[in-house]
Design an enzyme around this catalytic site. Sequence first.
Site, short mmCIF file in Angstrom:
data_model
loop_
_atom_site.label_atom_id
_atom_site.label_comp_id
_atom_site.label_asym_id
_atom_site.label_seq_id
_atom_site.Cartn_x
_atom_site.Cartn_y
_atom_site.Cartn_z
N SER A 130 0.81 -1.22 0.00
CA SER A 130 0.00 0.00 0.00
C SER A 130 0.84 1.27 0.00
O SER A 130 0.29 2.36 -0.20
CB SER A 130 -0.93 0.02 1.22
OG SER A 130 -1.88 -1.02 1.12
N SER A 195 -1.34 4.44 2.96
CA SER A 195 -2.19 5.07 1.94
C SER A 195 -2.35 6.57 2.14
O SER A 195 -2.04 7.34 1.23
CB SER A 195 -3.55 4.38 1.89
OG SER A 195 -3.42 3.01 1.56
N ASP A 395 -5.94 -0.12 -4.22
CA ASP A 395 -4.50 -0.12 -4.45
C ASP A 395 -3.99 -1.47 -4.92
O ASP A 395 -3.03 -1.56 -5.68
CB ASP A 395 -3.76 0.32 -3.19
CG ASP A 395 -4.27 -0.36 -1.92
OD1 ASP A 395 -5.25 -1.13 -1.99
OD2 ASP A 395 -3.71 -0.10 -0.84
N HIS A 475 -1.11 -9.83 -0.25
CA HIS A 475 -1.86 -9.15 -1.31
C HIS A 475 -1.93 -10.03 -2.54
O HIS A 475 -1.19 -11.02 -2.67
CB HIS A 475 -1.17 -7.84 -1.69
CG HIS A 475 -1.14 -6.84 -0.58
ND1 HIS A 475 -0.33 -5.72 -0.59
CD2 HIS A 475 -1.83 -6.79 0.60
CE1 HIS A 475 -0.51 -5.03 0.52
NE2 HIS A 475 -1.41 -5.66 1.26
#
Length: 519
Positions: A130, A195, A395, A475
Amino acid sequence: MALSLKFWIGLGLLTTIVWGAAVPGKAPVDEERMHPHLPSSPRLRAISGEETQEFWYAYSKQLLREKVDFVRNTKKAKNIILFLGDGMGLATLAAARSYIGGEELKLSFEEFPFTGLSKTYSVDKIVPDSACTSTSYLCGVKANYGTIGVNAHVKRGDCLAMANETNHVFSLGKWAMDAGKAAGLVTTTRVTHASPSGVYAHVADREWENNAVLEEACGEQSEGLQDIAVQLIHGEVGSKLKVMLGGGKRSFYSPEHYDKGRRTDGRNLVEEFEALDEGNTFVKTQKKLLQVNATETGRLLGLFSKSHMHYHLEQLADPENNEPTLEEMTQKAIEVLETEEQGYFLFVEGGKIDISHHDTMARIALDETAELSKAVRKAREMTNPEETLIVVTSDHSHTFSVSGYQKRGSDIFGAAKAKGQDGKPYLALSYANGKSFADYYNTETHEREDPTSLPTVGDFDQLFPATVPLESETHGGEDVGVFASGPWAHLFTGVYEQNTIPHIMAYAACVGDGLTACD
């Protein structure tokens, strides 16, 4: 050299042996395995007309009429709002529709007229984090994993490269402020997290949220470097932001000012913020936030928790909760920013979609997605689509998946219709990796546990199955959705690099040094 006829005949025989010979009147064995004949049962939720072709023809005709009649908005955008669902991949969106009431429903931003796909890889990783993605979708430059607001000359942890200001890149927030607009940020994570930091910070490591971790990492090289919290209060961009709402008090205080503070320099950054201008307002509870008078507020800082804010479901379960919802923070931010005649840029993050996915807590992840949808709906209701561009994206994704041929209208958190080869049920929602591996697989007997018999089934913080044991789920690397409404929203169609997003928004608002609609 041409392959012999014998080779191709042999390959055909092998294929027949491996996949099963075709039997007249019966589907091949491989087809039955891939697409099993499941027992027929009535749908749990029936929608009148779905069984007819006329229903689907009518739906398609209506959509076509809307597309054909749509008039593209090519006006200059006075306001630009970027919503980020952190970790909100396409599978999360699909499952969230079931969570809010049905597969045929849409999240608020899925009603937007234009959609696209964003490619999320970073300069050095196929699957990003991120930090580098915030540099991409906010600053318009792809960078290295773990870094924020710097170009790819800076590798994670490189203190000297961070000190070189020619490596710094600036966000859409600064571009907007340079053009006379206001800017702000809202998040459910720490305001110093990866972020939101992309709006204002330049660091070689996302973990350098306070001076203690920065100085430990850089030692003597930390001289002259600012941690993320200091950059928010005193930095070139942070010191000009009009609204900053989220969690993370711990990085703004030393312990003598706040017992959970993590600074070691004796500073109280909140007090320093208030001292910068008499119009600066600090709030730390939901009640105080809702009482803020937008027309009497210069700049607004809200820190509602020690670290990340609590999950929405936790807030609902706590009778003493004093944290605002994402929708409430978004509403107050827009109220304050709307006082600016030249318009504004606002960044809003539903950050705990990502954190719950990392912990394989799918139920919470879908609820946080629904909360983001509420915030987007509130923003669209409060603003004029003729002059305000709203973009919603993510993202990166996660290893989360939806599977199992379950019945329409069934509990998305329940078991799939069929069972595994071991005779045990499996859940429709699962992860490729994560900390829940041991909850669902007995490493002594080398057998799966029955997922429907675990004591946590139905709890909002229930963990969902993971295939590979990891401390934290990772992720995912596939493209993520982009949804746009307002001036120049049609430019967001197609498949493009993630770093293009702020450039398109800047084009619509005529800010920044690149191409603009005003050229």
